[in-house]
Design a protein around this motif. Structure first.
Motif, PDB file in Angstrom:
ATOM      1  N   ASN A 210      35.523  39.414  35.809  1.00 22.47           N
ATOM      2  CA  ASN A 210      36.108  38.095  35.537  1.00 22.47           C
ATOM      3  C   ASN A 210      37.491  37.899  36.134  1.00 22.47           C
ATOM      4  OD1 ASN A 210      33.911  37.218  34.011  1.00 22.47           O
ATOM      5  ND2 ASN A 210      34.712  38.142  32.127  1.00 22.47           N
ATOM      6  N   SER A 211      38.204  39.012  36.366  1.00 19.65           N
ATOM      7  CA  SER A 211      39.615  38.856  36.724  1.00 19.65           C
ATOM      8  C   SER A 211      40.009  39.391  38.093  1.00 19.65           C
ATOM      9  CB  SER A 211      40.497  39.527  35.662  1.00 19.65           C
ATOM     10  OG  SER A 211      40.258  40.922  35.641  1.00 19.65           O
ATOM     11  N   SER A 212      39.234  40.293  38.671  1.00 19.25           N
ATOM     12  CA  SER A 212      39.657  40.880  39.940  1.00 19.25           C
ATOM     13  C   SER A 212      39.679  39.830  41.045  1.00 19.25           C
ATOM     14  CB  SER A 212      38.716  42.026  40.344  1.00 19.25           C
ATOM     15  OG  SER A 212      39.077  42.519  41.621  1.00 19.25           O
ATOM     16  N   GLY A 213      40.752  39.868  41.847  1.00 20.53           N
ATOM     17  CA  GLY A 213      40.851  38.946  42.965  1.00 20.53           C
ATOM     18  C   GLY A 213      40.088  39.405  44.184  1.00 20.53           C
ATOM     19  N   ASN A 214      39.482  40.598  44.094  1.00 13.68           N
ATOM     20  CA  ASN A 214      38.745  41.145  45.228  1.00 13.68           C
ATOM     21  C   ASN A 214      37.245  40.924  45.018  1.00 13.68           C
ATOM     22  OD1 ASN A 214      37.236  43.382  46.675  1.00 13.68           O
ATOM     23  ND2 ASN A 214      39.286  43.665  47.524  1.00 13.68           N
ATOM     24  N   PRO A 215      36.580  40.159  45.904  1.00 13.84           N
ATOM     25  CA  PRO A 215      35.157  39.845  45.702  1.00 13.84           C
ATOM     26  C   PRO A 215      34.264  41.085  45.603  1.00 13.84           C
ATOM     27  CG  PRO A 215      36.105  38.444  47.397  1.00 13.84           C
ATOM     28  CD  PRO A 215      37.130  39.480  47.087  1.00 13.84           C
ATOM     29  N   SER A 216      34.540  42.106  46.395  1.00 12.19           N
ATOM     30  CA  SER A 216      33.691  43.301  46.362  1.00 12.19           C
ATOM     31  C   SER A 216      33.845  44.041  45.034  1.00 12.19           C
ATOM     32  CB  SER A 216      34.024  44.229  47.531  1.00 12.19           C
ATOM     33  OG  SER A 216      35.342  44.742  47.420  1.00 12.19           O
TER      34      SER A 216
END
Length: 232
Positions: A210-216
């Protein structure tokens, strides 16, 4: 043997190396002789032998080393030469008794630069839970190599405390360290799941998805969450 170790260096005769190799092989299954050999190697490590000799000694202590040689290896961890520190970390990597872990934890407060990175990496590989608090401090170090090594080590340790430490670190970081923390948390979730902490692993994955700015990272967390749910 001790005297000959002092005269060995890169580009010189390798007779001493082969003599030690033979002794390591010939003393297999003979604990008394192995102890004597370990004692001599520890003394050589404490001597003014060359970097090359000390690297070789650490390689042999990786094979035959016990708690008896840990004090000498611990002193090598305090060397100003990074190559010797790296070799000492290697020597301890095969030793699981508490004295080895204690030596590495003490080195966290003494080593600097790339030597400290080597110590941190070994602590992470050992999954040394007692280092969690200190690693949390080092994860904010001004040297990116030290900080990223500490972050990665916390991911390898993979406990609830390590996950909490990483979660606290995730606020206010630059983009590079933020991604490193997210990767470490992903690994932490894997370790928690592996050791039966499914609910804690799910909480880690849910936060990342929900929070990571990295799509992978988000995708990896969601896939890991789905796998956990299927196992329930």
């Amino acid at each position: 043997m001790l005297f000959r170790s002092r005269s060995y260096d890169f580009g010189r005769s390798t007779d001493w190396l082969w003599a030690v190799e033979r002794l390591v092989n010939d003393t297999h299954g003979q604990p008394d002789l192995r102890r004597r050999l370990e004692s001599e190697l520890a003394m050589a490590l404490d001597s003014d032998a060359s970097v090359a000799a000390k690297q070789f000694i650490c390689e042999k202590l990786w094979i035959i080393g016990t708690e008896a040689s840990v004090p000498a290896v611990a002193r090598a961890l305090a060397s100003r030469d990074t190559h010797i520190v790296e070799a000492a970390c290697y020597a301890l990597s095969s030793q699981t008794h508490p004295a080895a872990g204690k030596a590495l934890r003490e080195a966290l407060g003494k080593a600097r630069g790339l030597s400290l990175v080597a110590v941190i990496n070994q602590i992470g590989d050992r999954r040394d839970r007692e280092s969690t608090t200190r690693l949390g401090v080092l994860a904010t170090d001004g040297d990116p190599a030290i900080a990223e090594a500490a972050i990665a080590a916390l991911g390898k340790i993979g406990t609830q405390d390590a996950a909490r430490t990483l979660s606290r670190l995730s606020n206010g970081l630059d983009a590079g360290r933020s991604v490193a923390v997210a990767h470490a948390l992903l690994q932490c979730g894997g370790e928690l799941g592996r050791y039966g902490k499914a609910s804690d692993a799910s909480a880690v994955y849910l936060r990342l998805s929900n929070s990571s700015g990295n799509p992978s990272i988000r995708r990896g967390a969601r896939l890991a969450l789905e796998r956990l749910r299927k196992q329930e």
